[in-house]
Write a protein that holds these residues in place. Structure first.
Motif, PDB file in Angstrom:
ATOM      1  N   ALA A  12     131.633 -14.036  89.568  1.00  0.00           N
ATOM      2  CA  ALA A  12     132.625 -13.836  90.215  1.00  0.00           C
ATOM      3  C   ALA A  12     133.987 -13.922  89.687  1.00  0.00           C
ATOM      4  N   SER A  13     134.140 -14.348  88.112  1.00  0.00           N
ATOM      5  CA  SER A  13     135.266 -14.728  87.558  1.00  0.00           C
ATOM      6  C   SER A  13     136.001 -13.333  87.165  1.00  0.00           C
ATOM      7  N   ASN A  14     137.208 -13.162  88.063  1.00  0.00           N
ATOM      8  CA  ASN A  14     138.009 -12.078  87.892  1.00  0.00           C
ATOM      9  C   ASN A  14     139.216 -12.324  87.317  1.00  0.00           C
ATOM     10  N   ASP A  15     139.356 -12.695  86.103  1.00  0.00           N
ATOM     11  CA  ASP A  15     140.574 -12.945  85.297  1.00  0.00           C
ATOM     12  C   ASP A  15     140.771 -12.135  83.953  1.00  0.00           C
ATOM     13  N   THR A  16     139.988 -11.050  83.809  1.00  0.00           N
ATOM     14  CA  THR A  16     140.064 -10.152  83.123  1.00  0.00           C
ATOM     15  C   THR A  16     140.306  -8.528  83.632  1.00  0.00           C
ATOM     16  N   GLY A  17     141.208  -7.940  82.900  1.00  0.00           N
ATOM     17  CA  GLY A  17     141.406  -6.592  83.525  1.00  0.00           C
ATOM     18  C   GLY A  17     141.748  -5.519  82.318  1.00  0.00           C
ATOM     19  N   MET A  18     141.502  -4.262  82.746  1.00  0.00           N
ATOM     20  CA  MET A  18     141.792  -3.123  81.841  1.00  0.00           C
ATOM     21  C   MET A  18     142.989  -2.053  82.330  1.00  0.00           C
ATOM     22  N   PHE A  19     143.943  -2.143  81.507  1.00  0.00           N
ATOM     23  CA  PHE A  19     144.816  -1.190  81.707  1.00  0.00           C
ATOM     24  C   PHE A  19     144.842   0.091  80.853  1.00  0.00           C
ATOM     25  N   TYR A  20     145.065   1.211  81.455  1.00  0.00           N
ATOM     26  CA  TYR A  20     145.109   2.620  80.635  1.00  0.00           C
ATOM     27  C   TYR A  20     146.080   3.431  81.510  1.00  0.00           C
ATOM     28  N   GLY A  21     146.226   4.721  80.676  1.00  0.00           N
ATOM     29  CA  GLY A  21     147.137   5.555  80.925  1.00  0.00           C
ATOM     30  C   GLY A  21     146.809   6.352  81.979  1.00  0.00           C
ATOM     31  N   ILE A  22     147.680   7.117  82.543  1.00  0.00           N
ATOM     32  CA  ILE A  22     147.512   8.338  83.608  1.00  0.00           C
ATOM     33  C   ILE A  22     147.446   9.689  82.916  1.00  0.00           C
ATOM     34  N   ASP A  23     146.620  10.269  83.304  1.00  0.00           N
ATOM     35  CA  ASP A  23     146.217  11.844  82.532  1.00  0.00           C
ATOM     36  C   ASP A  23     147.335  12.691  82.866  1.00  0.00           C
ATOM     37  N   GLY A  24     147.976  13.240  81.762  1.00  0.00           N
ATOM     38  CA  GLY A  24     149.196  14.142  82.025  1.00  0.00           C
ATOM     39  C   GLY A  24     150.604  13.280  82.036  1.00  0.00           C
ATOM     40  N   VAL A  25     150.376  11.776  81.830  1.00  0.00           N
ATOM     41  CA  VAL A  25     151.720  11.207  82.034  1.00  0.00           C
ATOM     42  C   VAL A  25     151.679  10.306  80.580  1.00  0.00           C
ATOM     43  N   ASN A  26     150.871   9.416  80.588  1.00  0.00           N
ATOM     44  CA  ASN A  26     150.868   8.376  79.261  1.00  0.00           C
ATOM     45  C   ASN A  26     149.437   8.097  78.787  1.00  0.00           C
ATOM     46  N   ALA A  27     148.692   8.766  79.117  1.00  0.00           N
ATOM     47  CA  ALA A  27     147.128   8.688  78.668  1.00  0.00           C
ATOM     48  C   ALA A  27     147.073   8.897  77.089  1.00  0.00           C
ATOM     49  N   VAL A  28     148.240   9.545  76.608  1.00  0.00           N
ATOM     50  CA  VAL A  28     148.303   9.774  75.128  1.00  0.00           C
ATOM     51  C   VAL A  28     149.438   8.632  74.570  1.00  0.00           C
ATOM     52  N   LEU A  29     149.087   7.676  73.767  1.00  0.00           N
ATOM     53  CA  LEU A  29     150.081   7.077  73.051  1.00  0.00           C
ATOM     54  C   LEU A  29     150.617   7.795  71.673  1.00  0.00           C
ATOM     55  N   LEU A  30     151.780   8.299  71.825  1.00  0.00           N
ATOM     56  CA  LEU A  30     152.190   9.329  70.736  1.00  0.00           C
ATOM     57  C   LEU A  30     152.479   8.483  69.578  1.00  0.00           C
ATOM     58  N   GLU A  31     152.490   9.176  68.260  1.00  0.00           N
ATOM     59  CA  GLU A  31     152.708   8.490  66.901  1.00  0.00           C
ATOM     60  C   GLU A  31     153.874   7.732  66.805  1.00  0.00           C
TER      61      GLU A  31
END
Length: 416
Positions: free
Chosen positions: A315-334
């Motif tokens: 039940a420990s919920n102190d960790t989460g995952m963030f990730y980009g939105i397709d077509g918006v910022n799912a790609v981190l550019l060079e």
């Protein structure tokens, strides 16, 4: 952070042939926030006997090897230790197989479970033609766009079951064996691949990434000063190390994560999260950012990013995952002016009043980028509250009330 993280590899023998068998090989990425990015996975092994690969659907051997002993019907690969790679998305239809042809890219289980599976069909010759005569391949290895994975030996398990058509008929493989491959960051490099910096609204102090977090500039031939960005193409050609070219910094990390405590409200507090790419000629597709902080259990809103809580330990919920939105910022550019992604997260203060701006509490405990743990600053360097914020005299209504209480107390003493 990901106690069950692994990649499962399963071989299902679907039919016997006059000199071998036809099998379906399935790879499933069970890692919550680590994916395999371009140029994709490579699966290899060593044959126990003199097996050859007659054909492959949905993938291909990277090297045919020496097939000179065959006069006709040349095998797809005659190598003793073949390596198999995925086909590209535009592969001819008659060469495709289910869940194939993604250029070797495997999404993480937490980000996109449907895209975390890859499979291909392989026809083997010069092999056993029954459970008793077949020999399992040996010395499996997996490259996930680079080293880092260690695989177990293959072991025979219960045959896989399949439901076909309308789901009312059950069939099963003739034989199944499986293995698992686990990732170790220390195999890839003794240094981290990312670092964390910090700042806050209540302090002018900015805590940078630790110096030499991912190595030092001294002796780094693949380091480019920011002022020489316009020369990067020629420098890359000269160095022949395109994917390793990074911007010269004190930390020398390809990725920096900045955590800024932006606002403090009565019932909530706000953080601005920025991920910056310092590597040239490299985009990070389907990137993930795993964060460990106790307030994530009370996360109220996330802008610009997608978020998924990770129930790591019960039940420990102190960790989460963030990730980009397709077509918006799912790609981190060079590296460059567009080489960053940003988000603001709003967190609710707990009822038990555990929230505090003191002692570095608002800052994350751990951060992982694409599954790799980032170098954190030393806690004694975190932005701190100014002394006046901790011990300032009461102001406003509170001070008037205090003075009135003191005055009443003095009057009462006089009366007594």
């Amino acid at each position: 952070m990901d106690p069950h993280g692994r990649i499962d590899v399963k071989w299902d023998v679907m039919s016997w042939t006059p000199d071998g068998y036809v099998a379906v090989v399935t790879m499933t990425n069970m890692q919550t926030y680590r994916h395999i990015e371009s140029p994709g996975w490579t699966l290899g092994w060593k044959w126990a006997k003199k097996e050859v690969i007659w054909s492959v659907l949905g993938a291909q051997a990277s090297d045919q090897g020496d097939c000179s002993s065959f006069k006709e019907n040349l095998p797809h690969s005659c190598k003793k230790n073949p390596s198999i790679i995925d086909l590209l998305p535009n592969a001819p239809f008659n060469q495709q197989f289910s869940q194939c042809c993604k250029g070797g890219v495997l999404a993480s289980q937490g980000q996109d479970p449907a895209a975390a599976v890859s499979s291909f069909q392989i026809s083997i010759g010069r092999s056993g033609t029954s459970k008793k005569t077949i020999s399992l391949p040996q010395d499996f290895y997996l490259l996930g766009s680079g080293p880092g994975y260690t695989c177990t030996a293959a072991a025979v398990v219960s045959p896989s079951a399949f439901y076909l058509g309308d789901g009312r008929r059950r069939s099963q493989a003739l034989m199944t064996w499986s293995l698992t491959c686990s990732y170790s960051q220390t195999i890839v490099s003794k240094n981290p691949s990312c670092c964390v910096s910090m700042s806050s609204f209540y302090s002018t102090q900015i805590t940078p990434c630790p110096s030499c977090s991912c190595g030092c500039q001294q002796g780094q031939a693949n380091c480019v000063n920011r002022k020489e960005d316009h020369k990067i193409s020629s420098l890359v050609e000269k160095s022949k190390a395109e994917r390793k070219m990074v911007q010269c910094t004190e930390h020398m990390c390809p990725i920096k994560v900045h955590w800024h405590v932006k606002n403090n409200y009565k019932t909530h507090w706000r953080v601005k999260l920025t991920v910056t790419n310092f590597r040239y000629r490299t985009n990070y597709t389907k990137w993930t950012l795993a964060v460990h902080h106790p307030s994530l259990r009370s996360l109220a809103n996330v802008s610009s990013f997608l978020y998924k809580p990770l129930m790591v330990y019960g039940a420990s919920n102190d960790t989460g995952m963030f990730y980009g939105i397709d077509g918006v910022n799912a790609v981190l550019l060079e590296a460059g002016s567009n080489g960053n992604v940003q988000s603001e997260i709003l967190l609710q203060k707990d009822n038990n009043s555990s929230f505090s701006l003191e002692h570095g509490w608002p800052f994350p405990w751990r951060i992982y980028f694409n599954g790799d743990e980032c170098a954190m600053p030393s806690p004694d360097t975190y932005p701190s509250l100014p002394s006046s914020a901790r011990f300032s005299a009461p102001t406003g209504f509170g001070s008037i009330k205090g003075y009135l209480q003191i005055l009443v107390f003095i009057v009462l003493i006089g009366i007594v």
